[in-house]
Design a protein around this motif. Structure first.
Motif, PDB file in Angstrom:
ATOM      1  N   LYS A   2     -57.111  -8.621 -71.227  1.00 34.86           N
ATOM      2  CA  LYS A   2     -57.068  -8.749 -73.073  1.00 34.86           C
ATOM      3  C   LYS A   2     -56.405  -7.255 -72.723  1.00 34.86           C
ATOM      4  N   CYS A   4     -54.938  -3.755 -74.697  1.00 40.68           N
ATOM      5  CA  CYS A   4     -54.438  -3.210 -75.902  1.00 40.68           C
ATOM      6  C   CYS A   4     -53.847  -1.850 -76.394  1.00 40.68           C
ATOM      7  N   HIS A  27     -52.946  -6.830 -77.743  1.00 37.77           N
ATOM      8  CA  HIS A  27     -53.173  -6.705 -79.412  1.00 37.77           C
ATOM      9  C   HIS A  27     -51.900  -4.931 -78.834  1.00 37.77           C
ATOM     10  N   CYS A  68     -61.487  -4.919 -74.615  1.00 38.06           N
ATOM     11  CA  CYS A  68     -60.450  -4.898 -73.931  1.00 38.06           C
ATOM     12  C   CYS A  68     -60.748  -5.078 -72.565  1.00 38.06           C
ATOM     13  N   ASP A  69     -59.416  -5.371 -71.353  1.00 37.20           N
ATOM     14  CA  ASP A  69     -59.373  -5.029 -70.647  1.00 37.20           C
ATOM     15  C   ASP A  69     -59.343  -4.263 -70.002  1.00 37.20           C
ATOM     16  N   LEU A  90     -63.189  -0.390 -78.471  1.00 40.94           N
ATOM     17  CA  LEU A  90     -61.880  -1.314 -77.224  1.00 40.94           C
ATOM     18  C   LEU A  90     -62.409  -0.776 -76.612  1.00 40.94           C
ATOM     19  N   THR A  95     -64.145  -1.859 -69.011  1.00 47.07           N
ATOM     20  CA  THR A  95     -62.806  -1.489 -69.513  1.00 47.07           C
ATOM     21  C   THR A  95     -62.116  -0.743 -69.044  1.00 47.07           C
TER      22      THR A  95
END
Length: 311
Positions: A2, A4, A27, A68-69, A90, A95
């Motif tokens: 994931k 962003c 994203h 997110c990752d 996030l 992360t």
């Protein structure tokens, strides 16, 4: 994974689009018109071999995206702190936050906002130019991306991110000298950004003018002199090699970010590109008259835009 992209313009669209096409959950956070077009029709990526469509999810703020990752920061350098502050939701325990921005200093700002344990360094030679909302000219083949831990160690997280980039068709090198790589990329931006911005010439035309090439060489040489004094290990020792690297694989009409910003009547990142050479030169006692002149000229154009165009 994931992912962003914070500050999704030309480069963010290119990198995020490639990651999305490879099956990652991507994203985008960017301007309304671009995000609306991406959500409606997908992101159209104009590549050297034709058009491709990716399907990231567009947002105008990070609110609601969730942890997110990987967070890739690609806003303008002067917005880094505010953008990351806005995007703190996030960032979870595991992360990773990475800047692929132009210039020097982004990693320090990100460490200040989210903590050093979350931050890695990165630089990319991938080219992107936003043609219109939802449509980007993407130059990926033959363009390297470098990532690495700030302390030079090789960790599982940088290896995993590197593998995700490779799977997405973006050649990625995990570096044990990421600060040297960051300086390498700085010199590429120093070579072309201000010169193209001042003259309003794209790459192809700039490289046809001997006087402009000579100016670019001088600007890069100053940066190399500063890096040597600062103890930074660079990949290149000949400024012309840097100029050749800058245009390798890019179309004749490619425009660097400073020129793109000026054409859109927006502030540039001159302060963290040529301005960074000037600041580091002052710190280490190295004269940088060519870069000082380039900064002055771009600053003057920015003032003209503020006072006479954007009023």
């Amino acid at each position: 994974m994931k992912v962003c992209i914070l500050g999704t313009g030309s480069l963010g669209s290119t990198i995020g689009g490639a990651l999305a096409k490879a099956g990652n959950e991507v994203h985008f956070v960017g301007r309304q018109a671009h995000m609306d077009a991406v959500n409606k029709n997908g992101l159209v990526m104009v590549t050297p071999t034709g058009e491709e469509v990716a399907h990231p999810v567009g947002h105008t703020t990070p609110v609601g995206i969730g942890v997110c990752d990987l967070v890739i920061v690609l806003c303008k350098a002067f917005d880094t702190k505010a953008t990351m502050e806005e995007g703190k939701e996030l960032v979870g325990e595991n992360t990773t936050v990475m800047s692929l921005q132009n210039g020097l200093g982004a990693e320090d700002v990100l460490c200040e906002v989210v903590g050093v344990d979350h931050v890695i360094g990165g630089k990319t030679y991938i080219g992107g130019m936003l043609l219109e909302p939802g449509r980007v000219q993407a130059t990926i083949p033959g363009k390297d991306t470098f990532i690495g831990e700030l302390d030079g160690t090789l960790t599982d997280r940088v290896k995993a991110i590197g593998a995700a980039f490779e799977k997405a068709g973006m050649r990625c090198i995990v570096s044990e000298n990421i600060m040297g790589v960051i300086w390498d990329k700085l010199l590429v931006n120093v070579a072309t950004g201000a010169v193209c911005g001042i003259t309003h010439l794209p790459y192809g035309d700039m490289y046809q003018e001997e006087k402009l090439v000579a100016t670019a060489i001088s600007a890069v040489q100053e940066g190399m002199d500063v890096a040597a004094k600062a103890g930074v290990s660079l990949t290149y020792s000949n400024p012309m090699d840097v100029l050749e690297l800058a245009r390798e694989g890019l179309p004749y009409d490619f425009k660097p970010s400073i020129l793109q910003s000026l054409e859109k009547h927006r502030p540039t990142e001159i302060g963290v590109i040529n301005g960074a050479v000037v600041a580091q030169g002052a710190k280490y006692g190295v004269a940088t008259p060519v870069n000082e002149t380039l900064v002055a000229c771009v600053t003057g154009i920015e003032r003209y835009i503020r006072e006479y165009i954007n009023k």
